[in-house]
Design an enzyme around this catalytic site. Sequence first.
Site, mmCIF file in Angstrom:
data_model
loop_
_atom_site.group_PDB
_atom_site.id
_atom_site.type_symbol
_atom_site.label_atom_id
_atom_site.label_comp_id
_atom_site.label_asym_id
_atom_site.label_seq_id
_atom_site.Cartn_x
_atom_site.Cartn_y
_atom_site.Cartn_z
ATOM 1 N N LYS A 113 0.812 -1.212 0.000
ATOM 2 C CA LYS A 113 0.000 0.000 0.000
ATOM 3 C C LYS A 113 0.853 1.272 0.000
ATOM 4 C CE LYS A 113 -3.991 -2.235 0.534
ATOM 5 N NZ LYS A 113 -3.602 -3.653 0.538
HETATM 6 C C1 PLP Z 1 -4.297 -4.782 0.077
HETATM 7 C C2 PLP Z 1 -3.533 -6.023 0.028
HETATM 8 C C3 PLP Z 1 -3.798 -7.006 -0.928
HETATM 9 C C4 PLP Z 1 -4.934 -6.887 -1.909
HETATM 10 O O1 PLP Z 1 -4.718 -5.877 -2.874
HETATM 11 P P1 PLP Z 1 -5.928 -5.302 -3.728
HETATM 12 O O2 PLP Z 1 -5.362 -4.169 -4.498
HETATM 13 O O3 PLP Z 1 -6.959 -4.851 -2.729
HETATM 14 O O4 PLP Z 1 -6.445 -6.396 -4.582
HETATM 15 C C5 PLP Z 1 -2.997 -8.128 -0.942
HETATM 16 N N1 PLP Z 1 -2.002 -8.294 -0.049
HETATM 17 C C6 PLP Z 1 -1.717 -7.374 0.882
HETATM 18 C C7 PLP Z 1 -0.625 -7.634 1.858
HETATM 19 C C8 PLP Z 1 -2.456 -6.196 0.948
HETATM 20 O O5 PLP Z 1 -2.170 -5.286 1.879
#
Ligand code: PLP
Length: 496
Positions: A113
Amino acid sequence: MKYVSTRDKGVSVSAARAISQGISQERGLFVPEGFPQVSMREIGDMADMTYVQRAAFVLGKFLTEFTEEELLALAEKAYGGGKFDDEAVAPLSKIGEREYILELWHGPTCAFKDMALQLLPLLMAASVEKEGLARETVILVATSGDTGKAALEGFQDVPGTRIAVFYPENGVSDVQKRQMMTQEGENVAVCGIKGNFDDAQTAVKNIFTDPGMAARLAGKGMAFSSANSINWGRLAPQIVYYFSAYASLLAEGEIAEDEGVNVAVPTGNFGNILAAYYAKRMGLPIERLICASNRNHVLSDFFETGVYDKNREFFETISPSMDILISSNLERLLYHLHGEDDGEVRRMMGELESAGRYRVSEAAQKALREEFAGGYADDGETKATIRRYFEEYGYLPDTHTAVALSVAKAYREKTGDSTKTIVASTANPHKFADSVLDALGAKNPENALERAKALEALTGVACPPQLLAALEKPCRFGDVVGKEEIGGYVEKLLGV
Ligand SMILES: *Cc1c(COP(=O)(O)O)cnc(C)c1O
């Protein structure tokens, strides 16, 4: 470049407006009106660039009101200056002959993120200024764990912004919870909810689009925006790293010019994999998009049947950031796959809201199958994969990354497709130390700090200092509310 709403393409706005507003008034999501093209020559040129330069280049294709200098300065602030603990920002690890793990978790909160949320607050502030809006921006975030912390870190003490984060009280890991509850900053609030991620996301969307609330906020010189991946400013920075990965592989002679690659992504809200889809539509030679789910496999069922059906049991898994039944960003894909038919998107999203399910057209289902492969791994398969990668390759994936590795393997075995594959790795394994220790069959101490030490000792993978700090700092936020109380909590927080 203009942005239109997936539910009414008559709504057409600038990039700055799409980012500052977050979501369209009739609840549609903003999408670019076209796919800017990047040539193989330009991708080759990227090989010699830093990540900051690559980001400014790719973002420039979408954020056309921003000058190259502006984008370079913003990207430098987001990704430069040692904020990421690897010079490459998003480095690749080669596993065996044909697999490349793209590590997206070298930022301040150790999850992917950060790739978007280090930049989004800067884009948001710049967009508000470009729009000439003299106002305070209030960011509301629903999080399945990682977005919350990354958004708090990105928006902390950014002038002209406030942020409130809602997380499912029982749906996040110890480390994730502590990271949020210990957040510093004068403009931040964190609150647990009794419910799951979908409850939090639905409540936040309702607050966003409540006209009464918007009017009361406006009266106080405030306006809402979103840091969830429904905001275009979250998605655009994620497109960058797929180009960056390809350019790096090209530079290192791992792939030839124009060579097709597959991309496997552990998926929840469909943001990360959608960014890969955009990269493909822009000309990056991606063959298959492998969408990996955990036991909440509403997406892989959707790819199989063409029916999206959220009416099913919700499971808490060891990959909590993927415990999602309503993948918001799918709406953008539906818009593109249905020939930009906003009426069709309105129909499907209406059915999702009223009946919890919809079916896509036959043509769209065919297009889906050509671009995507879906699959899922349960907790047992995920743990087995962590163990196998550690034992066979000396590589320690986190629980989310392991879902993608597992699904990518199943896909290879089922189809015989041996195309080289980039696997998106979305978190540092220390964020989920509990489950990773279990996977390795190791003793699992009660105390989170001791767990970190145990995992370090067992694997030689150091726990990042910022995670250790979160385990030791005092908690600032302990509120928990029911899902129907979120609106009231926000009103009280803002005094509206
Ligand atoms: C948010 C997240 C995901 C999923 O990603 P999306 O963009 O919501 O599909 C997968 N793994 C981790 C560790 C995340 O923080």
